[in-house]
Design a protein around this motif. Structure first.
Motif, mmCIF file in Angstrom:
data_model
loop_
_atom_site.group_PDB
_atom_site.id
_atom_site.type_symbol
_atom_site.label_atom_id
_atom_site.label_comp_id
_atom_site.label_asym_id
_atom_site.label_seq_id
_atom_site.Cartn_x
_atom_site.Cartn_y
_atom_site.Cartn_z
ATOM 1 N N ASP A 77 24.290 103.268 21.656
ATOM 2 C CA ASP A 77 23.930 104.298 22.147
ATOM 3 C C ASP A 77 22.521 104.901 21.694
ATOM 4 O O ASP A 77 21.562 105.424 22.408
ATOM 5 C CB ASP A 77 24.636 105.679 22.169
ATOM 6 C CG ASP A 77 25.979 105.524 23.155
ATOM 7 O OD1 ASP A 77 26.152 104.579 24.034
ATOM 8 O OD2 ASP A 77 26.923 106.409 22.805
ATOM 9 N N PHE A 86 23.925 110.746 18.236
ATOM 10 C CA PHE A 86 24.347 109.712 18.778
ATOM 11 C C PHE A 86 25.606 108.949 17.984
ATOM 12 O O PHE A 86 25.524 109.048 16.829
ATOM 13 C CB PHE A 86 23.210 108.517 18.876
ATOM 14 C CG PHE A 86 22.014 108.958 19.409
ATOM 15 C CD1 PHE A 86 21.929 108.579 20.794
ATOM 16 C CD2 PHE A 86 21.062 109.571 18.924
ATOM 17 C CE1 PHE A 86 20.848 108.953 21.763
ATOM 18 C CE2 PHE A 86 19.887 110.012 19.588
ATOM 19 C CZ PHE A 86 19.915 109.614 21.274
ATOM 20 N N ASP A 143 19.868 102.328 22.990
ATOM 21 C CA ASP A 143 19.407 102.465 24.397
ATOM 22 C C ASP A 143 18.379 103.599 24.332
ATOM 23 O O ASP A 143 17.509 103.619 25.438
ATOM 24 C CB ASP A 143 20.833 102.748 25.014
ATOM 25 C CG ASP A 143 21.684 101.310 25.190
ATOM 26 O OD1 ASP A 143 21.059 100.363 25.106
ATOM 27 O OD2 ASP A 143 22.822 101.491 25.551
#
Length: 182
Positions: free
Chosen positions: A88, A83, A91
């Motif tokens: 990100d 990531f 999430d």
């Protein structure tokens, strides 16, 4: 919709909150290593690139838990999901994920943590990497559990104590991905 669950940080610290020197941890602590292996086998683990690259992966079975790597520079190796940003990662973050470091990863993800599981050793060593919270002194984090002092079987093993801290949401709430504090 993905439901975010606060993270747990897992850290080995000396008495001055030192966690590393160069690209390695400050010292080896058998009880902490045993706990680390249990966590890796049972929970998704988040690491930064330096912690990931210094970890002894060759000693671990390939089938162990999901590894999430927070790094803007890491190259895929088939073992970890990479990531490039905190947003990100958050999430996609699985439930009950553990943050294992290093220093930059702890700094970036502690706002999303509700618990810190620390192995604290009563020793001070030269460190160039530190845990970003002064455990036991920061009023945002309260002790909720403390083990007896543990000593490994070898006379050179560093005595340590496991201490679990919970975030005091009245002082500083957990940050949620949508920007609210709870």
């Amino acid at each position: 919709m993905h439901k975010f669950e606060p993270l747990t940080a897992v850290v080995l610290v000396d008495s001055n909150m030192g966690i590393g020197s160069g690209s390695d941890i400050l010292f080896h602590c058998r009880p902490f290593r045993e706990q680390q292996m249990r966590i890796l086998a049972n929970y998704p683990v988040i690491m930064g690139r330096t912690a990931y690259e210094s970890f002894p992966w060759e000693k671990l079975p390939e089938i162990w838990s999901r590894i999430l790597l927070l790094s803007s520079t890491a190259k895929p190796d088939g073992r970890a999901e990479i990531f490039r940003s905190v947003s990100d990662l958050i999430d996609a973050c699985p439930r009950r994920a553990m943050v294992f470091g290093g220093e930059c990863t702890f700094k970036a993800l502690l706002p999303y943590c509700s618990t810190i599981m620390a192995c604290q050793a009563d020793i001070e060593l030269p460190a160039d990497r530190r845990f970003p919270v002064a455990l036991g002194k920061d009023n945002c984090w309260k002790v909720c559990e403390r083990s007896k002092v543990l000593q490994g079987p070898h006379k050179l093993d560093v005595p340590c104590q496991f201490v679990t801290y919970a975030r005091d949401a009245r002082v500083e709430p957990v940050h949620w991905p949508d920007g609210r504090a709870k």
